[in-house]
Write an enzyme that holds these catalytic residues in place. Sequence first.
Site, short mmCIF file in Angstrom:
data_model
loop_
_atom_site.label_atom_id
_atom_site.label_comp_id
_atom_site.label_asym_id
_atom_site.label_seq_id
_atom_site.Cartn_x
_atom_site.Cartn_y
_atom_site.Cartn_z
N CYS A 1 13.81 11.64 5.94
CA CYS A 1 13.78 11.25 7.36
C CYS A 1 15.15 11.47 8.00
O CYS A 1 15.26 11.74 9.19
CB CYS A 1 13.38 9.80 7.49
N LYS B 1 0.87 -1.18 0.00
CA LYS B 1 0.00 0.00 0.00
C LYS B 1 0.91 1.23 0.00
O LYS B 1 1.45 1.62 1.02
CB LYS B 1 -0.91 0.05 1.23
N GLU C 1 9.99 2.02 10.39
CA GLU C 1 11.02 3.00 9.98
C GLU C 1 10.35 4.36 10.07
O GLU C 1 9.52 4.68 9.22
CB GLU C 1 11.48 2.73 8.53
N GLU D 1 10.01 17.24 13.83
CA GLU D 1 10.47 16.95 12.47
C GLU D 1 9.70 17.87 11.52
O GLU D 1 8.48 17.75 11.36
CB GLU D 1 10.19 15.48 12.11
N GLY E 1 -4.70 3.22 -1.31
CA GLY E 1 -5.62 3.53 -0.23
C GLY E 1 -5.00 4.53 0.70
O GLY E 1 -3.81 4.86 0.58
N ASP E 2 -5.79 5.01 1.65
CA ASP E 2 -5.22 5.96 2.63
C ASP E 2 -4.94 5.24 3.95
O ASP E 2 -5.20 4.04 4.09
CB ASP E 2 -6.13 7.18 2.79
N GLY E 3 -4.41 6.00 4.91
CA GLY E 3 -4.02 5.39 6.19
C GLY E 3 -5.19 4.84 6.98
O GLY E 3 -5.20 3.65 7.34
N PRO E 4 -6.21 5.66 7.23
CA PRO E 4 -7.34 5.16 8.03
C PRO E 4 -8.11 4.05 7.32
O PRO E 4 -8.78 3.26 7.97
CB PRO E 4 -8.24 6.41 8.17
N GLY E 5 -8.03 3.97 5.98
CA GLY E 5 -8.73 2.94 5.23
C GLY E 5 -7.87 1.69 5.08
O GLY E 5 -7.69 0.92 6.02
N VAL E 6 -7.29 1.53 3.89
CA VAL E 6 -6.52 0.31 3.61
C VAL E 6 -5.36 0.13 4.59
O VAL E 6 -5.06 -1.00 5.02
CB VAL E 6 -6.00 0.33 2.14
N GLY E 7 -4.72 1.24 4.99
CA GLY E 7 -3.59 1.12 5.93
C GLY E 7 -4.00 0.45 7.22
O GLY E 7 -3.37 -0.52 7.68
P1 NAD Z 1 2.62 9.05 7.00
O1 NAD Z 1 2.86 8.35 8.29
O2 NAD Z 1 1.57 10.09 6.95
O3 NAD Z 1 2.19 8.00 5.87
C1 NAD Z 1 3.02 6.91 5.53
C2 NAD Z 1 2.16 5.77 5.03
O4 NAD Z 1 1.38 5.29 6.11
C3 NAD Z 1 1.17 6.17 3.94
O5 NAD Z 1 1.07 5.10 3.03
C4 NAD Z 1 -0.12 6.37 4.71
O6 NAD Z 1 -1.28 6.19 3.93
C5 NAD Z 1 -0.01 5.30 5.79
N1 NAD Z 1 -0.73 5.56 7.02
C6 NAD Z 1 -0.97 6.74 7.63
N2 NAD Z 1 -1.67 6.53 8.76
C7 NAD Z 1 -1.84 5.19 8.89
C8 NAD Z 1 -2.50 4.36 9.85
N3 NAD Z 1 -3.11 4.86 10.92
N4 NAD Z 1 -2.49 3.03 9.66
C9 NAD Z 1 -1.87 2.49 8.57
N5 NAD Z 1 -1.26 3.23 7.62
C10 NAD Z 1 -1.24 4.56 7.79
O7 NAD Z 1 4.02 9.58 6.52
P2 NAD Z 1 4.36 10.40 5.20
O8 NAD Z 1 3.91 11.80 5.40
O9 NAD Z 1 3.90 9.66 4.00
O10 NAD Z 1 5.97 10.34 5.19
C11 NAD Z 1 6.76 11.18 5.92
C12 NAD Z 1 7.25 10.49 7.17
O11 NAD Z 1 7.95 9.29 6.84
C13 NAD Z 1 8.27 11.34 7.93
O12 NAD Z 1 8.00 11.28 9.31
C14 NAD Z 1 9.60 10.66 7.62
O13 NAD Z 1 10.60 10.87 8.56
C15 NAD Z 1 9.18 9.23 7.55
N6 NAD Z 1 10.16 8.45 6.81
C16 NAD Z 1 10.97 7.59 7.48
C17 NAD Z 1 11.94 6.86 6.80
C18 NAD Z 1 12.84 5.89 7.52
O14 NAD Z 1 13.41 5.04 6.85
N7 NAD Z 1 12.99 5.98 8.82
C19 NAD Z 1 12.08 7.03 5.42
C20 NAD Z 1 11.24 7.91 4.76
C21 NAD Z 1 10.27 8.62 5.46
#
Ligand code: NAD
Length: 479
Positions: free
Chosen positions: A282, A174, A249, A382, A205-211
């Site tokens: 990140c 996803k 991560e 961050e 999908g989005d986080g609250p949905g498929v995630g």
């Molecule tokens: P995000 O957490 O908003 O979203 C990441 C993914 O998680 C998306 O696919 C999103 O749809 C999904 N998601 C969001 N909420 C969820 C939930 N409750 N349940 C399941 N899935 C959910 O992050 P972003 O804005 O896409 O990315 C930026 C963040 O990613 C920054 O904090 C960055 O530091 C981090 N990041 C970390 C690394 C690493 O290797 N440590 C690498 C790249 C980015």
Amino acid sequence: MLDKRQFYIDGQWVAPLAGTDRAVIDPSTEQPFATISLGGQADTDFAVAAARAAFPSWRTSTKAQRIDLVRSIFDVYMRRSDEMGAVISREVGAPLEMSKTQQARTSSSHFTGFLDALETFEFERPLRPDTPHDRILCEPIGVAALITPWNWPMKQIVLKVIPALASGCTAVLKPSEQAPLSAMLFAEIMHEAGVPAGVFNLLNGDGPGVGAQLSGHRDVDVVSFTGSTDAGRAITRAGADTVKRVRLELGGKGANMIFADAHESAVPNGVMRCFNNSGQSCNAPSRMLVEQSRYAQAVEEAKATAEAITVGGTSEVGPHIGPVVNAAQFDKIQTLIASGIKEGARLVAGGLGRPEGIEQGFYVRPTVFADCTPDMTIMRTEIFGPVLSMMAFDTEDEAIAIANDTDYGLTNYVQTANPGRAQRISRELRSGMVEINEQRRSTGAPFGGMKQSGTGREGGIWGLEEFLEVRAISGWPAD
Ligand code: NAD
């Protein structure tokens, strides 16, 4: 308007069963240019069922078969990497040339890291030479849900999909709803490379949905997640009922410690590194700590570097940074810049609003704050934009204390000509990675954080182990 309302499940492109539409916005124009579907529960169940059905057969594939498959994917990926760079550029706003080279092509090192690891990894071995009846079996965990962010979309996808398949797991990817088109191109590449049906599936999908549906799904055995620390917490909670393996991560707030004896371009290089990809990394070195005797000069150098950076559209040639990814990210960065000003940091470059002459697009001014203190919001949060926070330190111990004074622990940076100091500091820093004097990690080195930067380690052998269960068999009959 591109119509991309499809998922790749069980080896074919299928129409959504329960999806809602979502527009994909070009960050440099703020205009929609594609429509995708955000899946619903029925789509999630369908994709997981396909991965589950493919698992018994893929689990027993040989190492040689997996190496062949990864090589085929790698070949097709490299052939289509410029196309990939163009797609990423459009959906996340990365300048086209940078997107082709850094975003798309550098994923090749992850492929080679995994191929090297696969060649040497022993999935089955005796515990020790003197214990022939104790057998260690490293077996694929099962169905892997892979949830990725938008900032380096293809690196994150390659870092998860390739080791999942290489270890014998089947996968449902996803991708971020912000960067879905590069993931769809990746699915085309997987198809062209001959990945067996059901072994790899893609669901938008989005986080609250498929995630959330994947994170709590009974038939998902391991979730590998890259993204924000908040989402990482939610995923950990969702996986708890079924005791899922959860690999995280997460975010970072890296310190770049510059000592008086550091090489002469340490400051400009540190600024450029922080602002690369418009600050959306990140591991961005977003806190610059400078030894007192070099501090005043460092602030001037950082100001000059930031002011020389041009901000522009994705198709413009030459070195420049693009917009940030979306309106929410733009607003968050503006709020944080305002907090820096309000809390008394000294604004030496950039500031609020778009760069001069730019009316549209999520463009942020390259911003430098000096005289920050560790308690300021801009030193603790961050920001994920082109914003650097600087402060001075007097002693090595003080620098280490400031660097470690954060909930995060991903990457820290040390610039010094003193080898003993570099080693001492590296041992004291509470971060998964430390980079000394701009020496980049080699292919196959583990990428991951300590503290609230996560629990996972990606890349090379460590990346394979994320998808393996270690089993111990005693009384193993001699061959
Ligand atoms: P995000 O957490 O908003 O979203 C990441 C993914 O998680 C998306 O696919 C999103 O749809 C999904 N998601 C969001 N909420 C969820 C939930 N409750 N349940 C399941 N899935 C959910 O992050 P972003 O804005 O896409 O990315 C930026 C963040 O990613 C920054 O904090 C960055 O530091 C981090 N990041 C970390 C690394 C690493 O290797 N440590 C690498 C790249 C980015």
